[in-house]
Design a protein around this motif. Structure first.
Motif, PDB file in Angstrom:
ATOM      1  N   GLU A  24       0.812  -1.220   0.000  1.00 49.48           N
ATOM      2  CA  GLU A  24       0.000   0.000   0.000  1.00 49.48           C
ATOM      3  C   GLU A  24       0.846   1.271   0.000  1.00 49.48           C
ATOM      4  N   ALA A  25       2.135   1.149   0.307  1.00 46.33           N
ATOM      5  CA  ALA A  25       3.010   2.324   0.331  1.00 46.33           C
ATOM      6  C   ALA A  25       3.193   2.950  -1.044  1.00 46.33           C
ATOM      7  N   CYS A  26       2.777   2.274  -2.100  1.00 48.49           N
ATOM      8  CA  CYS A  26       2.966   2.807  -3.453  1.00 48.49           C
ATOM      9  C   CYS A  26       1.971   3.913  -3.800  1.00 48.49           C
ATOM     10  N   VAL A  27       0.803   3.933  -3.173  1.00 44.34           N
ATOM     11  CA  VAL A  27      -0.301   4.763  -3.668  1.00 44.34           C
ATOM     12  C   VAL A  27       0.000   6.253  -3.581  1.00 44.34           C
ATOM     13  N   PHE A  28       0.480   6.701  -2.428  1.00 44.33           N
ATOM     14  CA  PHE A  28       0.633   8.144  -2.228  1.00 44.33           C
ATOM     15  C   PHE A  28       1.659   8.762  -3.172  1.00 44.33           C
ATOM     16  N   PRO A  29       2.889   8.226  -3.287  1.00 43.29           N
ATOM     17  CA  PRO A  29       3.834   8.838  -4.232  1.00 43.29           C
ATOM     18  C   PRO A  29       3.387   8.751  -5.683  1.00 43.29           C
ATOM     19  N   ILE A  30       2.708   7.673  -6.063  1.00 44.53           N
ATOM     20  CA  ILE A  30       2.199   7.570  -7.434  1.00 44.53           C
ATOM     21  C   ILE A  30       1.194   8.675  -7.700  1.00 44.53           C
ATOM     22  N   ALA A  31       0.263   8.858  -6.776  1.00 48.33           N
ATOM     23  CA  ALA A  31      -0.788   9.853  -6.987  1.00 48.33           C
ATOM     24  C   ALA A  31      -0.213  11.269  -7.054  1.00 48.33           C
ATOM     25  N   LEU A  32       0.678  11.607  -6.136  1.00 53.38           N
ATOM     26  CA  LEU A  32       1.235  12.957  -6.154  1.00 53.38           C
ATOM     27  C   LEU A  32       2.001  13.232  -7.431  1.00 53.38           C
ATOM     28  N   SER A  33       2.649  12.210  -7.968  1.00 54.87           N
ATOM     29  CA  SER A  33       3.395  12.389  -9.212  1.00 54.87           C
ATOM     30  C   SER A  33       2.459  12.476 -10.423  1.00 54.87           C
ATOM     31  N   MET A  34       1.508  11.560 -10.534  1.00 56.63           N
ATOM     32  CA  MET A  34       0.628  11.532 -11.704  1.00 56.63           C
ATOM     33  C   MET A  34      -0.312  12.737 -11.753  1.00 56.63           C
ATOM     34  N   LEU A  35      -0.858  13.121 -10.604  1.00 54.72           N
ATOM     35  CA  LEU A  35      -1.794  14.246 -10.597  1.00 54.72           C
ATOM     36  C   LEU A  35      -1.100  15.544 -10.993  1.00 54.72           C
ATOM     37  N   ALA A  36       0.186  15.654 -10.669  1.00 51.90           N
ATOM     38  CA  ALA A  36       0.925  16.851 -11.065  1.00 51.90           C
ATOM     39  C   ALA A  36       1.104  16.933 -12.576  1.00 51.90           C
ATOM     40  N   ASP A  37       0.942  15.821 -13.289  1.00 42.28           N
ATOM     41  CA  ASP A  37       1.015  15.821 -14.740  1.00 42.28           C
ATOM     42  C   ASP A  37      -0.361  15.966 -15.393  1.00 42.28           C
ATOM     43  N   CYS A  38      -1.404  16.016 -14.574  1.00 46.97           N
ATOM     44  CA  CYS A  38      -2.770  16.070 -15.101  1.00 46.97           C
ATOM     45  C   CYS A  38      -3.482  17.386 -14.811  1.00 46.97           C
ATOM     46  N   PHE A  39      -2.962  18.180 -13.855  1.00 49.79           N
ATOM     47  CA  PHE A  39      -3.672  19.382 -13.438  1.00 49.79           C
ATOM     48  C   PHE A  39      -2.758  20.594 -13.467  1.00 49.79           C
ATOM     49  N   SER A  40      -3.363  21.743 -13.729  1.00 42.60           N
ATOM     50  CA  SER A  40      -2.643  23.009 -13.697  1.00 42.60           C
ATOM     51  C   SER A  40      -2.436  23.453 -12.261  1.00 42.60           C
ATOM     52  N   ALA A  41      -1.597  24.462 -12.081  1.00 45.42           N
ATOM     53  CA  ALA A  41      -1.357  25.000 -10.745  1.00 45.42           C
ATOM     54  C   ALA A  41      -2.648  25.500 -10.106  1.00 45.42           C
ATOM     55  N   LYS A  42      -3.549  26.031 -10.941  1.00 48.86           N
ATOM     56  CA  LYS A  42      -4.805  26.583 -10.436  1.00 48.86           C
ATOM     57  C   LYS A  42      -5.688  25.506  -9.820  1.00 48.86           C
ATOM     58  N   ARG A  43      -5.654  24.302 -10.362  1.00 46.56           N
ATOM     59  CA  ARG A  43      -6.531  23.220  -9.907  1.00 46.56           C
ATOM     60  C   ARG A  43      -5.813  22.192  -9.025  1.00 46.56           C
ATOM     61  N   MET A  44      -4.511  22.374  -8.821  1.00 48.53           N
ATOM     62  CA  MET A  44      -3.737  21.349  -8.128  1.00 48.53           C
ATOM     63  C   MET A  44      -4.225  21.117  -6.698  1.00 48.53           C
ATOM     64  N   ALA A  45      -4.442  22.185  -5.928  1.00 50.81           N
ATOM     65  CA  ALA A  45      -4.876  22.013  -4.538  1.00 50.81           C
ATOM     66  C   ALA A  45      -6.220  21.300  -4.466  1.00 50.81           C
ATOM     67  N   ARG A  46      -7.134  21.635  -5.371  1.00 49.00           N
ATOM     68  CA  ARG A  46      -8.434  20.962  -5.396  1.00 49.00           C
ATOM     69  C   ARG A  46      -8.272  19.476  -5.689  1.00 49.00           C
ATOM     70  N   ALA A  47      -7.440  19.155  -6.682  1.00 51.79           N
ATOM     71  CA  ALA A  47      -7.231  17.751  -7.042  1.00 51.79           C
ATOM     72  C   ALA A  47      -6.628  16.972  -5.883  1.00 51.79           C
ATOM     73  N   MET A  48      -5.620  17.552  -5.230  1.00 47.35           N
ATOM     74  CA  MET A  48      -4.979  16.872  -4.111  1.00 47.35           C
ATOM     75  C   MET A  48      -5.952  16.683  -2.945  1.00 47.35           C
ATOM     76  N   SER A  49      -6.807  17.662  -2.711  1.00 46.98           N
ATOM     77  CA  SER A  49      -7.776  17.556  -1.612  1.00 46.98           C
ATOM     78  C   SER A  49      -8.775  16.440  -1.874  1.00 46.98           C
ATOM     79  N   ILE A  50      -9.229  16.319  -3.122  1.00 42.71           N
ATOM     80  CA  ILE A  50     -10.163  15.241  -3.453  1.00 42.71           C
ATOM     81  C   ILE A  50      -9.484  13.891  -3.283  1.00 42.71           C
TER      82      ILE A  50
END
Length: 464
Positions: A138-164
Motif C-alpha cells: 500500500e506504500a505505493c499509492v501516495f507517491p504515485i498519486a502525487l506524481s501523476m496528478l501533477a502531470d494532469c492538473f494546472s497550478a490553479k486546480r492542483m490544490a483541489r485535485a490533491m484535496s479530493i
C-alpha cells in the motif's frame, strides 16, 4: 487557458519510441484528468478498506488464533507501519524512474492478495506476515498519486485535485465499516452457496471477500489508464529532467531550508490527525459516560462529514488568497489553518458535556483536514517531475513516522505518568495537540519565504 502536455518529440531509438506510445498526452484539467483523479482516489479508498478491516475484527481473530491483545496490537501496528516505512522510499524512487501506472497495477494486486491471505492465516506468524505484505504494497499509492496528478492538473486546480484525492482514507474508512458489516451478515449465505468457502470462519471470509475483488479494479486500471507524459505544472510543457539518486539527494539538500520545515510541519500536523481521533472516544466514554456504540456512531459521522468539508474548503481559501496576489497561497492557507485548529484542541477538555466535546472535536477535524491537499500541492508545485515520487514518499514517510510514533503515545504517556488519572485523558489530548498545532504553525510560516524563492527558481528554469 488549459495547459497541454506535449508528446515527446519524434526520433530516437526504438525503445524510446515504444515508451512514447505507452504514454498519454493529457490536457490539464480535462475530463481525462478528472477520470485519473477518480481512479487514484478509489485506489486510495480501496487501500484503506483493506487496511482498516483488521481493526473491526479484533475479538473474532483473537479467539480463533488464541492470541493476546499485545500480539494483535503488533499485527495492527508494527507489522503494517514498519513495512510501510521500509517500502515508501523504495516506491518513491521507482515512481520517478519507471512507469507509474504499472507500479499501481502491481501494488493493487499485491495488497488485495495479501488482504485475502490475512483470511487464510491460522497462526499469529502467518497473520503478521500477511499484514506486513499489506503495509508494504500500500506504500505505493501516495507517491504515485502525487506524481501523476501533477502531470494532469494546472497550478490553479492542483490544490483541489490533491484535496479530493486525500478524501480517499475518509471514504475508505466509512466503506470499510459498511462492507465488513455486510460481509459478516451475509457470511452464512456465502457458506451455503459456495461450499469451497465453508472451511473459512466469518472473519476469514471477510478478508477474502474484501481482498480479492480488488483484482477487478486493477483490471479497470489496466484497460482505461495510460502513463501520462511527465510535465511542468507552472507554465505547462514537458519536463523529463533525469535525476540519479545522488542528484535527488543534492536537490533536496540544497533546498533543505524549505523541505525540512514543511516535512516536519506535516509530521507535527500528523500528531493531531492521528492522536486526537485515537483517544477522543476513550475520553468521551471515561469522562462523559457515553456508551461505546453511541461514541462510535456519532464520532464516525463527525469525522467523515467535517473531514470532507475541511478538505474541500481548503482549496477554495487558497484560491481566494491567490486572487489577492499571494503566490504562496497553498502553503499560506495551511499555515493559517493551524491557529483555529489549536483553539479547537485546547477547548476539548473544557467544553460542556459530551456535545461540547464533540463540537470541539468537529472543529479540530475540520481544520486538520483543511490544509492536507494544499500542503501536498505546495510540494508538487516546486518539484521537478522526476522528483515528485521521492518527495511524495518523504511526505508520507514523515507523516506516518511522527504521527504514529508520537501522537497516540504522547497522549497516553501524559495521562499515565503526569496526571495519573485515566479520566484526565482529555487534558492530555489538549496539551499534546495544542503544542503540536503551535509547532506546525511556526514551521509552515517560516517555510513561506523559502517557498516563494523556490517558485521563482522553478519559473526561471522554465524560461531557461
Amino acid at each position: 487557458m488549459k495547459n497541454v502536455v506535449e508528446a515527446v518529440p519524434p526520433g530516437g531509438s526504438a525503445k524510446e519510441a515504444l515508451s512514447r506510445q505507452s504514454r498519454a498526452r493529457i490536457v490539464h484539467d480535462s475530463p481525462r484528468s478528472w477520470y485519473i483523479l477518480g481512479i487514484l482516489t478509489l485506489a486510495y479508498s480501496l487501500a484503506y478498506i483493506d487496511r482498516q478491516l483488521l481493526n473491526l475484527l479484533v475479538d473474532p481473530i483473537k479467539h480463533s488464533l488464541v492470541i493476546s491483545d499485545t500480539q494483535l496490537s503488533l499485527v495492527q501496528g508494527i507489522a503494517f507501519i514498519s513495512a510501510y516505512l521500509i517500502a515508501s522510499p523504495l516506491f518513491g524512487r521507482l515512481v520517478d524512474v519507471t512507469n507509474r501506472r504499472n507500479i499501481l497495477l502491481i501494488g493493487i494486486c499485491l495488497w488485495c492478495t495479501f488482504t485475502a491471505l490475512c483470511g487464510n492465516a491460522n497462526t499469529f506468524e502467518g497473520l503478521f506476515l500477511a499484514r506486513f505484505g499489506v503495509g508494504a504494497s500500500e506504500a505505493c499509492v501516495f507517491p504515485i498519486a502525487l506524481s501523476m496528478l501533477a502531470d494532469c492538473f494546472s497550478a490553479k486546480r492542483m490544490a483541489r485535485a490533491m484535496s479530493i484525492f486525500i478524501l480517499g482514507p475518509m471514504l475508505g474508512g466509512g466503506l470499510s465499516l459498511v462492507a465488513s458489516g455486510l460481509v459478516i451478515e451475509s457470511a452464512r449465505g456465502v457458506h451455503l452457496q459456495f461450499p469451497i468457502l465453508a472451511q473459512f470462519q466469518t472473519w476469514q471470509l471477510a478478508f477474502v471477500i474484501i481482498g480479492l475483488p480488488g483484482i477487478l479494479f486493477a483490471l479497470l486500471v489496466l484497460l482505461t489508464v495510460r502513463e501520462p507524459v511527465r510535465s511542468r505544472i507552472l507554465g505547462g510543457g514537458e519536463d523529463d529532467r533525469q535525476f540519479t539518486t545522488g542528484d535527488a539527494a543534492a536537490f533536496l539538500w540544497k533546498r533543505r531550508a524549505f523541505y525540512t520545515r514543511i516535512l516536519l510541519g506535516v509530521g507535527t500536523l500528523a500528531i493531531v490527525v492521528l492522536g486526537m481521533p485515537a483517544w477522543l472516544p476513550t475520553y468521551l466514554i471515561r469522562a462523559h459516560g457515553m456508551p461505546a456504540a453511541s461514541v462510535g456512531f456519532r464520532f464516525g459521522i463527525l469525522v467523515v462529514s467535517f473531514g470532507i468539508a475541511g478538505a474541500l474548503v481548503g482549496p477554495w481559501i487558497a484560491q481566494q488568497l491567490e486572487r489577492r496576489g499571494y503566490e504562496d497561497a497553498p502553503l499560506r492557507t495551511a499555515a493559517l489553518s493551524m491557529f483555529p485548529m489549536l483553539l479547537c484542541c485546547a477547548c476539548i477538555p473544557f467544553a460542556t458535556g459530551s456535545a461540547g466535546a464533540l463540537a470541539a472535536a468537529a472543529g479540530t477535524v475540520f481544520f486538520f483536514s483543511l490544509p492536507t491537499g494544499c500542503m501536498a500541492a505546495a510540494l508538487q508545485l516546486v518539484a521537478p517531475s522526476r522528483m515528485r515520487g521521492a518527495i511524495g514518499a518523504l511526505y508520507s514517510f514523515v507523516a506516518q513516522l511522527i504521527g504514529f510514533g508520537a501522537g497516540p503515545t504522547l497522549i497516553a504517556l501524559l495521562t499515565d505518568h503526569v496526571f495519573h488519572n485515566p479520566k484526565m485523558v482529555g487534558y492530555s489530548i489538549a496539551i499534546v495537540c495544542t503544542i503540536a498545532s503551535a509547532l506546525a504553525a511556526w514551521l509552515l510560516f517560516t517555510a513561506l519565504p523559502h517557498y516563494r524563492r523556490l517558485l521563482t527558481e522553478e519559473r526561471a528554469a522554465q524560461v531557461g
